[in-house]
Motif scaffolding. Structure first.
Motif, short mmCIF file in Angstrom:
data_model
loop_
_atom_site.label_atom_id
_atom_site.label_comp_id
_atom_site.label_asym_id
_atom_site.label_seq_id
_atom_site.Cartn_x
_atom_site.Cartn_y
_atom_site.Cartn_z
N LYS A 406 1.13 -1.08 -0.07
CA LYS A 406 0.30 0.11 -0.14
C LYS A 406 0.83 1.17 -0.40
N ASP A 407 1.14 1.18 -1.47
CA ASP A 407 2.10 2.58 -1.54
C ASP A 407 1.69 4.42 -1.04
N GLY A 408 -0.16 4.42 -0.49
CA GLY A 408 -0.09 5.73 -0.47
C GLY A 408 -0.37 7.13 -1.40
N LEU A 409 0.19 6.75 -2.82
CA LEU A 409 0.06 7.02 -3.86
C LEU A 409 -1.34 7.46 -3.73
N SER A 410 -1.99 8.44 -3.20
CA SER A 410 -3.26 8.60 -3.48
C SER A 410 -3.64 10.21 -4.47
N THR A 411 -5.30 10.09 -4.70
CA THR A 411 -5.87 11.45 -4.81
C THR A 411 -6.05 12.34 -3.67
N HIS A 412 -6.74 13.66 -3.94
CA HIS A 412 -6.44 15.21 -3.05
C HIS A 412 -7.36 15.73 -3.32
N GLY A 413 -8.77 15.81 -2.69
CA GLY A 413 -9.94 17.15 -3.27
C GLY A 413 -11.07 16.31 -3.45
N LEU A 414 -10.79 14.50 -3.82
CA LEU A 414 -11.75 14.19 -4.26
C LEU A 414 -12.65 13.40 -2.98
N SER A 415 -14.07 13.53 -3.62
CA SER A 415 -15.40 12.77 -2.56
C SER A 415 -15.10 11.47 -2.57
N ILE A 416 -14.27 10.96 -3.99
CA ILE A 416 -14.41 9.36 -2.96
C ILE A 416 -12.59 9.60 -3.93
N PRO A 417 -11.98 9.17 -2.81
CA PRO A 417 -10.49 9.13 -2.86
C PRO A 417 -9.89 7.83 -3.87
N LYS A 418 -8.45 7.75 -4.41
CA LYS A 418 -8.51 6.31 -4.78
C LYS A 418 -6.81 6.54 -3.67
#
Length: 512
Positions: A406-418
């Motif tokens: 789980k690399d923590g490479l995520s989205t920011h600001g979306l109502s449904i994140p990845k």
């Protein structure tokens, strides 16, 4: 084919992994016992849902050295390049609890976890061919094969190979198998103990099999659209059936009707995956088997037919989310969704799930072309589709991508994140596939004594003498979700216990 015998010592109803584990255990516990398996399916459908699995077994283990003696596909030179963390009993228990929201029955979970490694070793001793699951549970990163998600073992040739190995082991120990034989009633004496089973053999031949013990291993109700809608809820009659069409829940109903077997577990829950929308709706394909699974969604994103994302594709490792993702897809308009990737990640998709010979590829050299291709097979809102991808791409932040953790490479600001593995979808060519929900097995079942898998009576609260329950029919372990690979392990763990208890019970009565 000859009909089943009129009498036996231990009768197993159902010929999948759990049923064969129970039968083999009974035969080994009491070599003089006459052990019989019956199954209502024809010979061409032998193996139940087990045949359709990828053959994954989850077990607690002490790392690579603990598993190498079990497998046949890992020479020393390959083992030297493997990274496999220890997966302790504590880890397994933690995963069971977090996948089920803390609702797994603690006594059943304890048995499952503590017996897991010994039970798999027992299968291996009896000729089940295990392998390390390089194709499903490891990624090659910087020259190292990194196993992830606590799951490392599978059987050679998946469920098909497992069924073949069970048949060989059963034959070696004198277990008789009769197909085209459906159980229709459980028979008891005035004290409530099992004395036999009424069966219907093809063509329309009624028989009674007198027996000292019955082990129920006939699967859940996943192939019954009426019961799915009744217990799982509206829309579940539209789910595609991943496996055998013969798991229709009739033996569950017979046990409740004839001996007041107590219901247990999550009757509104099931194992359901992202499944090829072009697959047969009501039955699995024995040739393609598990290839209709589409579990590559953590490498990309999913949108519904309105072009909207609806789930965090990277919330956890794939084998902790794939068994619940089908429920999320089924809740979307039209019960369909689209999985999307770009050129950066398509090479990471497993060939057995996404090869063009099996799966319809929707392609585009631009996102606009991809939207057009998807629109031809059901995408309703191309503009929203393109806007969703653009919003997603803008939300991705730089980081180090690593599919094995789980690399923590995520989205920011979306109502449904990845939450992990978020890469922009911006490098042509682009690929999409259309998926629906494929139901594997249902979680509702019967209450049992965890030590022996003996069935509990709703009326008396005591065990039904001579009756046991294993596999998908055993309720109480899984709720809403499950850790991948634990279903087959459960079938073997409790099948082994039930077979031993049944054979000992029959042997004790013979000595009286």
């Amino acid at each position: 084919m000859s009909p089943p015998p009129s009498t036996c010592d231990v009768l197993v109803i159902g010929g999948g992994n759990a049923g064969f584990s129970a039968a083999l255990s009974a035969a080994q516990t009491n070599p003089r016992a006459h052990v019989v398996i019956i199954d209502k399916c024809p010979a061409s459908w032998a193996g139940g849902n087990t045949y359709f699995t990828a053959g994954a077994f989850r077990t607690a283990h002490n790392g690579l050295a603990d598993l190498l003696p079990l497998v046949n596909n890992t020479p020393p030179e390959k083992a030297a390049h493997i990274d496999m963390p220890i997966y302790s009993e504590k880890d397994f228990t933690h995963d069971l609890n977090r996948m089920t929201g803390g609702r797994t029955d603690p006594a059943l979970a304890k048995v499952l976890v503590q017996d897991s490694r010994e039970a798999i070793g027992w299968l291996a001793q009896n000729g089940v061919r295990f392998q390390l699951s390089f194709n499903r549970q490891a990624y090659e990163v910087n020259g190292r094969l990194k196993f992830w998600g606590g799951l490392a073992l599978k059987t050679e040739d998946g469920g098909k190979g497992l069924v073949e190995d069970h048949l060989r082991a059963g034959q070696k120990h004198g277990v008789q198998v009769f197909v085209d034989t459906a159980a229709t009633a459980l028979l008891t004496n005035p004290h409530g103990a099992i004395t036999g089973v009424e069966v219907l053999c093809r063509p329309h031949q009624k028989r009674t099999i007198t027996t000292g013990a019955v082990i129920l291993a006939a699967g859940g109700f996943e192939a019954n659209p009426q019961l799915r809608a009744q217990y799982l809820g509206p829309g579940w009659d539209a789910a595609h059936v991943r496996g055998t069409p013969y798991n229709t829940g009739d033996v569950l109903q017979i046990a409740q009707r004839d001996v007041s077997a107590k219901a247990a577990g999550n009757w509104s829950g099931c194992h359901s995956v992202a499944w090829d929308a072009d697959s047969p709706a009501h039955v699995g394909d024995r040739g393609l088997s598990n290839e209709f699974t589409k579990s590559g969604y953590p490498l990309g994103i999913m949108v519904n037919r309105d072009g909207e994302r609806f789930v965090d594709e990277g919330s956890d490792m794939r084998n902790y989310t794939y068994a619940m993702i089908g429920r999320r897809i089924l809740a979307q308009p039209g019960q369909v969704a689209f999985q999307l990737w770009d050129a950066k990640t398509t090479d990471w998709l497993r060939a057995e799930e996404y090869r063009a010979e099996v799966t319809r590829h929707l392609k585009g050299d631009s996102l606009e072309e991809l939207a057009e291709a998807c629109a031809e097979v059901g995408l309703v809102n191309k503009e929203r589709f393109l806007a969703t991808v653009e919003e997603y791409n803008k939300s991705v932040r730089p980081g180090k991508w690593d599919p094995a953790v789980k690399d923590g490479l995520s989205t920011h600001g979306l109502s449904i994140p990845k939450s992990n593995w978020a890469l922009p979808i911006d490098k042509a060519p682009f690929l999409a596939v259309r998926v629906t929900s494929g139901i594997t097995f249902t979680f509702g079942g019967l209450a049992v004594n965890p030590e022996t898998a003996a069935v509990i009576s709703e009326t008396t609260g005591a065990e039904v003498p001579g009756l046991y329950c294993v596999g998908e029919m055993l309720g109480g372990i899984f709720h809403d979700n499950y850790p991948g690979g634990s279903g087959l392990t459960s079938g073997t763990v409790f099948g082994r216990r039930a077979g031993r208890a049944a054979a000992e019970d029959v042997g004790a009565r013979d000595r009286l």
